[in-house]
Design an enzyme around this catalytic site. Sequence first.
Site, PDB file in Angstrom:
ATOM      1  N   LYS A 116      16.467  72.738 -10.688  1.00 29.47           N
ATOM      2  CA  LYS A 116      15.406  73.489 -11.054  1.00 29.47           C
ATOM      3  C   LYS A 116      15.382  74.799 -11.366  1.00 29.47           C
ATOM      4  O   LYS A 116      16.274  75.428 -10.668  1.00 29.47           O
ATOM      5  CB  LYS A 116      14.193  73.181 -10.109  1.00 29.47           C
ATOM      6  CG  LYS A 116      12.762  73.558 -10.322  1.00 29.47           C
ATOM      7  CD  LYS A 116      11.712  73.283  -9.367  1.00 29.47           C
ATOM      8  CE  LYS A 116      10.445  73.518  -9.643  1.00 29.47           C
ATOM      9  NZ  LYS A 116       9.430  73.005  -8.675  1.00 29.47           N
ATOM     10  N   SER A 128       5.020  71.106 -10.349  1.00 33.30           N
ATOM     11  CA  SER A 128       5.888  71.675 -10.972  1.00 33.30           C
ATOM     12  C   SER A 128       7.305  71.365 -11.636  1.00 33.30           C
ATOM     13  O   SER A 128       7.795  71.913 -12.556  1.00 33.30           O
ATOM     14  CB  SER A 128       6.050  73.111 -10.416  1.00 33.30           C
ATOM     15  OG  SER A 128       6.729  73.128  -9.281  1.00 33.30           O
ATOM     16  N   SER A 184       5.087  69.619  -5.598  1.00 33.50           N
ATOM     17  CA  SER A 184       6.024  69.488  -6.806  1.00 33.50           C
ATOM     18  C   SER A 184       7.119  68.939  -6.823  1.00 33.50           C
ATOM     19  O   SER A 184       7.757  68.791  -7.988  1.00 33.50           O
ATOM     20  CB  SER A 184       6.128  71.460  -7.184  1.00 33.50           C
ATOM     21  OG  SER A 184       4.896  72.012  -7.613  1.00 33.50           O
TER      22      SER A 184
END
Lengths: 501, 98, 503
Positions: free
Chosen positions: A84, A159, A183
Amino acid sequence: MTDSKIDIIRLTAADIAAKVASGELTAVEVTEAHLARIEAVDEKVHAFLHVDREGALAQARAVDAKRENGEKLGPLAGVPLALKDIFTTDGVPTTVGSKILEGWIPPYDATVTRKLKDADVVILGKTNMDEFAMGSSTENSAYGPTGNPWDLTRIPGGSGGGSSAALASYEAPLAIGTDTGGSIRQPAAVTGTVGVKPTYGGVSRYGMVAFSSSLDQGGPCARTVLDAALLHEVIAGHDELDSTSIDAPVPPVVEAARNGSVQGMRVGVVKQFAGEGYQAGVVQRFQESVALLKELGAEIVELDCPSFDLALSAYYLIAPSECSSNLARFDAMRYGLRVGDDGSKSAEDVTALTREAGFGDEVKRRVILGTYALSSGYYDAYYGSAQKVRTLITKDFEKAFEQVDVIVSPATPTTAFPIGERADDPMAMYLADVCTIPSNMAGNAAMSLPCGLAPEDGLPVGLQIIAPAMKDDRLYKVGAAVEAAFVERWGHPLLEEAPSL
Amino acid sequence: MPGITREEVAHLARLARLELKDEELDHFAGQLDDIIGAVARVSEVADQDVPPTSHPLPLTNVMRADEVRPSLTPEQALSGAPAQEQQRFKVPQILGED
Amino acid sequence: MTVTTDLVSYEDALATYDPVMGLEVHVELGTKTKMFCGCSTELKQDANSQTCPTCLGLPGALPVVNEIGVESAIKIGLALNCEIAEWCRFARKNYFYPDMPKNFQTSQYDEPIAFNGYLDVQLEDGEVFRVEIERAHMEEDTGKSTHVGGATGRIHGASHSLLDYNRAGIPLIEIVTKPIEGAGERAPEVAKAYVAELREVIKALDVSEARMDKGQMRCDVNLSLRPHGREEFGTRSETKNVNSLRSVERAARFEIQRHAAVLNGGGTIVQETRHFHEEDGSTTSGRIKDNAEDYRYFPEPDLVPVAPARTWVEELRAGLPEMPRVRRNRLREEWGVSEHDMQSILNAGAVDPIVATIEAGADSAAARKWWMGELSRNANETGRALDELPVTPAQVARVAELVTKGDLNDKLARQVFEGVLAGEGTPDEVVEKRGLKVVSDEGALTTAVDEAIAGNPAIADKIRSGKVAAAGALVGAVMKATRGQADAARVKELILEKLGVEG
Ligand SMILES: [Mg+2]
Ligand SMILES: [Zn+2]
């Protein structure tokens, strides 16, 4: 790049690691296969913000060289991973999905990044995300949305949508996410993958760009429970650079994942995780999961956690408050975007113009909301009360865990919604995290894993498992048992039902 | 239920160094009013005698020994600087005092 | 913009008003590393060479508390008779400023590590005044800005600024007094004495060198006036960065006179920060503190609470050194000097060198004499502090010993110091190299005395006739002949002996 013998990209991380270790596959072969897959499908999926082709191949070559020299390899040596874009990577761009950090190349590695490298994992690149991890759909990325591999017109969750989509589209067998309000788990749920939020403090936050410090937690994302456990073990553990890191041995997650069972366990079902807003197919698959747990030998216990009703509200005060402070450093002085510096404007003006240009709407909303909640005169009513709610949630969990070993719930109230549907309705968007937020507030451990497709839309539903703090191994023990039973029932892993891209 | 006005949003944006455009102010004021309306429920517990939780885990006294660790080189430190001069970060004129 | 400030005479101001002061002192700790990261605190010229992701506020970086920072804070708290918190947290003080990398300062807010103490300070005339301490808390320093393009490196008119973050993150302890009431006309003196005493305490604790000239100790002077007899405080001004003892006194004095002028004129004092000007001792208006100032403090989520174990606190308490005022009074009695002389010794920074010299074997009078005389003079001339002179207390003690033994007289001893300070070696080496030994060879002396008598018959007659005081001239002649190396007392004895006079 599909090989006649094996389809590399569909292997589990555990299998790849075993084949690299035995020499059946080289790390370079594995990496090339995944880079080719990214090349082929990422234009459609848009899971990656940056593909580090050279870095990945260099790492793969190093792993192969190590093996040839007979050096000891890490348990995930040669396994590709999608990171990420919230973790700093020395020499590789880190944007956090924001324009304000476009082109920023950190001079240091996050602890998670370093641990992955030390474990011989091959980092393919950086994945898309909601800007500063604020969102539940990845639509808030400054670099455009990511598609859900099950239906590219739908959101992959957020997210960490880039990470979940990379897994579901077979671009990587492993990914790293961060979970502030869900997330990791919510994207896992809506993409039919596995995501784990470890106990707060279980994985170092050093080098993980902060959104809400007291809630943020990095964790593993994978396609199977065992793969998640293997990754969990690699990234977890005490870090002296993170004061909130737990100084205790990592719970035996891999062992638990290899010995899945719910026999004799008490499993809680919280009555607050139901009702209005829950999609019928989600409720149905959840109830079937509860029935399955019973069949597998668990005792089901009904629980009442009244404070959970306030969790979402408290979260939307605490997270914005902390973010308003954490994001103050993006001021155009030391790094990142600078706008309006024409020689006549003051530093203050340049900061304000830069933040206006560099932050997206959701970030601005939360920064303003947090600034408000912390203002003198409002602090006690808002931030102070939210912190009290946090205490009440923790107490409700404590009481619950006196009666049960784990709690289960739907991971999200609905399946993946269409891109754009909730884009300008923040409150509707926030509801996507209603089941996941309580665990962030209390700091305990939680997982989402696939429990079927909602009959009405054919999209994945996630089952959430919650364990007490530091009992992360229970997630894997229960998760592995449920996963095995479902795969047996379905005849194959759920993800195989996803359309080919 | 306490609401939030456009003026308040403008004041908060200044505090947070966000040069919001007029239409943004209107837009955000409405949305923030909704959000605050929804989250204000937490003040139900304001009077309750519960200690606030600032940290999810009850850790205390995490400290490090006073030992020097390597710093970044000045080149690394300045590598992201939008502007630099004399090995320092070059920033626009700073108004105001202290 | 020229600001002319009306002032009321100090006496008139005090006749009408009662000053209330608050002093905030920031002390930079002498730890090896910064408060929240492992960067060195040693201030280097090489800009931005002592920074890391944490003290640069890079995205993702996190703080970790320096244990010695906490320990120093506790020691300071104990020395100031404070209670030490059983449990306290760091808090973020949020405001934007380019010298602050995170745009919040990691500080402490409503839970300081030390609170509720006092420091007794002794004024010039010996009167002891108790200054109550509100709190002492931990925080971090900011980076350093250089303003470019303006007239005099000032912020006003600069085209841009340059930032060096080497100082950012250096540990600070902020010590805040409670309102200081009842000092009356002595308020400026109390302010100065408090800062001076605090500096002595910090030095005694060995937690900082506390050099104000190096910015290691910085003082803000808050001052308000109220008419005599009124309970309620007036509006205060906050004069920032008053960085010498003398300035602290001057700033307080100036503000008393300025406030009085404003109030007498029917005006109101604005709550604002003010800047002190070294050149003329005046202050000028800075930033007005309106309600736009909202620091939005909240507990620092990246750091966990500090809960100093009582056993640790008691250990630190037991290890505290004798407090400077107590020690000074003890030494003053031991040495038998007046308050005034002790004050001079203190002002000269000579207490520790004298103590060390006595410990090295000298008697206290000799130690005082050399440090306050020859050596202070040299320090003044060369612009150095006494402890920066290239002479050790042991060497001073050795010179004193040589004098006591009669190997040197004072004049020769001064030459020895001159040599030592010039880097010619130890006292013994200087004596050797320069050939500085009292002439004790009676034969040589007798010859010199005979020559002096023969060369000055008139003076010799005077002495014979009973004017013993005239012997000085002959002694001088002998000293001159022996290039100062004779023992003057012995010379006088020999002269009187030769001339048949009783001494
Ligand atoms: Mg301060
Ligand atoms: Zn540093």
